[in-house]
Write a protein that holds these residues in place. Structure first.
Motif, short mmCIF file in Angstrom:
data_model
loop_
_atom_site.label_atom_id
_atom_site.label_comp_id
_atom_site.label_asym_id
_atom_site.label_seq_id
_atom_site.Cartn_x
_atom_site.Cartn_y
_atom_site.Cartn_z
N ARG A 159 75.14 43.78 59.66
CA ARG A 159 74.15 43.89 60.73
C ARG A 159 74.61 43.08 61.93
O ARG A 159 75.17 42.00 61.78
N ILE A 160 74.37 43.62 63.12
CA ILE A 160 74.73 42.94 64.35
C ILE A 160 73.50 42.90 65.24
O ILE A 160 72.88 43.93 65.50
N PHE A 202 76.38 38.13 64.04
CA PHE A 202 76.91 39.04 63.03
C PHE A 202 76.52 38.56 61.63
O PHE A 202 76.74 37.40 61.28
N HIS A 203 75.93 39.47 60.85
CA HIS A 203 75.62 39.22 59.45
C HIS A 203 76.53 40.16 58.66
O HIS A 203 76.23 41.34 58.48
N VAL A 204 77.66 39.62 58.21
CA VAL A 204 78.72 40.47 57.67
C VAL A 204 78.65 40.56 56.15
O VAL A 204 78.55 39.55 55.46
N PHE A 259 86.08 42.26 57.69
CA PHE A 259 85.52 42.63 58.99
C PHE A 259 86.24 41.82 60.07
O PHE A 259 86.38 40.61 59.96
N VAL A 260 86.70 42.50 61.12
CA VAL A 260 87.43 41.84 62.20
C VAL A 260 86.72 42.09 63.53
O VAL A 260 86.47 43.23 63.91
N THR A 276 80.19 35.82 55.83
CA THR A 276 79.62 34.88 56.79
C THR A 276 78.50 35.44 57.67
O THR A 276 78.30 36.64 57.76
N VAL A 277 77.82 34.50 58.32
CA VAL A 277 76.96 34.78 59.47
C VAL A 277 77.54 33.96 60.62
O VAL A 277 77.72 32.74 60.49
N PHE A 278 77.87 34.62 61.72
CA PHE A 278 78.42 33.88 62.85
C PHE A 278 77.93 34.47 64.16
O PHE A 278 77.49 35.62 64.22
#
Length: 317
Positions: free
Chosen positions: A131-132, A159-161, A169-170, A183-185
């Motif tokens: 999710r973004i 970003f909730h990857v 994910f890049v 991660t969440v970043f």
């Protein structure tokens, strides 16, 4: 009790229609709905992708075709047009799950862009479960054929990857890249500058060069033009704070705080250069209402403010 696909589709459409004017409580409810069932995220993602695909090819579904859509769905589609999603065949988007597109050359591999205006927020649910959340005045480039890549051209996003060790994910931005390690970043692009803050898990900064690991509570500021890279510490609870209006700054130029206000409030604000470079440390709360936020920011640095009915100005006393 299981919810049928048509009901989930209806819910996804309703959430799409609300994206431009949701308050914090509504955003929390939206995220809760996305996470309640993988089918919810898939339905919302399908709506986003199909709308983008159809808008790119209006010749496939001309506007005249809308007359075959029931009035209720047609009215709903008109709302979507006002919302700012693609023109073309969005009159059919309310029944997107029934659309079958003919083969179009290279459509599956073509990138698409999601952008927000200042003061607007938007959430994207990718097919892989990522999710973004986009802040205002943000532009991000995605790929229909590869949900594991994204490019942040401008603005800010959280970003909730969903981690996948085999297919990381890049996120790319300018000449810089961040690779997910589960991660969440939060990432913010402003000119040549990229800021990345990690709230959960870890990311790998410049995976093909520096291989700098950033774990929860770490942040990096990097520039394309000078090659400068600086690592710092942040409170993980404050990562992506723009979503609640509570943003922490540590020794940042005051001009960056004003830019945060522009994204969230959609306000036209000018600031004197001498104030723009003044260092600021502290927590800022932005309400989304310029009449409250501009005087508040001015008071934080002992500055004056004025409003001519349209534009705001912050100046030294």
């Amino acid at each position: 009790m299981a919810v049928d696909a048509s009901t989930i589709t209806e819910q996804a459409i309703e959430w799409s229609l609300r994206q431009h004017d949701m308050d914090d409580a509504a955003w929390r409810a939206f995220v809760t709905w996305l996470e309640a069932d993988p089918a919810h995220a898939r339905a919302f993602d399908t709506l986003t992708l199909d709308a983008s695909l159809i808008a790119d090819h209006p010749e496939v579904f001309p506007v005249d075709a809308a007359e075959s859509v029931p009035p209720v769905e047609r009215n709903r589609a008109r709302k979507m047009l006002r919302w700012g999603v693609g023109a073309g065949a969005l009159a059919l988007a309310a029944s997107f799950s029934l659309l079958v597109l003919p083969s179009l050359p290279n459509t599956a591999a073509a990138p698409y862009v999601v952008a927000t205006k200042a003061g607007e927020r938007r959430a994207i649910a990718l097919a892989d479960g990522t999710r973004i959340e986009l802040n205002g005045a943000t532009r991000i480039e995605l790929d229909r054929s590869d949900p594991r890549t994204a490019r942040l051209a401008a603005g800010e996003a959280t970003f909730h990857v969903r981690h996948d060790a085999d297919h990381p994910f890049v996120l790319r931005s300018g000449d810089l890249a961040v690779e997910d390690m589960g991660t969440v970043f939060n990432a913010e692009r402003e000119g040549y500058r990229l800021d990345v803050q990690v709230g959960e898990g870890a990311v790998l900064f410049q995976p093909k060069r520096d291989k700098l690991t950033l774990r929860a509570g770490s942040a990096v500021t990097a520039r394309d033009d000078t090659g400068h890279v600086a690592v710092s510490k942040v409170d993980p609870a404050h990562v992506g704070g723009w979503r609640t209006g509570n943003i922490a700054f540590a020794g940042e130029p005051f001009g960056r705080i004003v830019n945060a206000l522009r994204r969230i409030d959609a306000a036209e604000v000018s600031i004197e250069p001498v104030l723009s470079q003044q260092a600021f440390t502290g927590m800022v709360h932005l309400t989304g209402k310029p009449a409250q936020d501009v005087p508040h920011l001015a008071a934080l640095v002992g500055a004056d403010w004025r409003h001519d009915g349209k534009r705001w100005a912050i100046s030294a006393r």
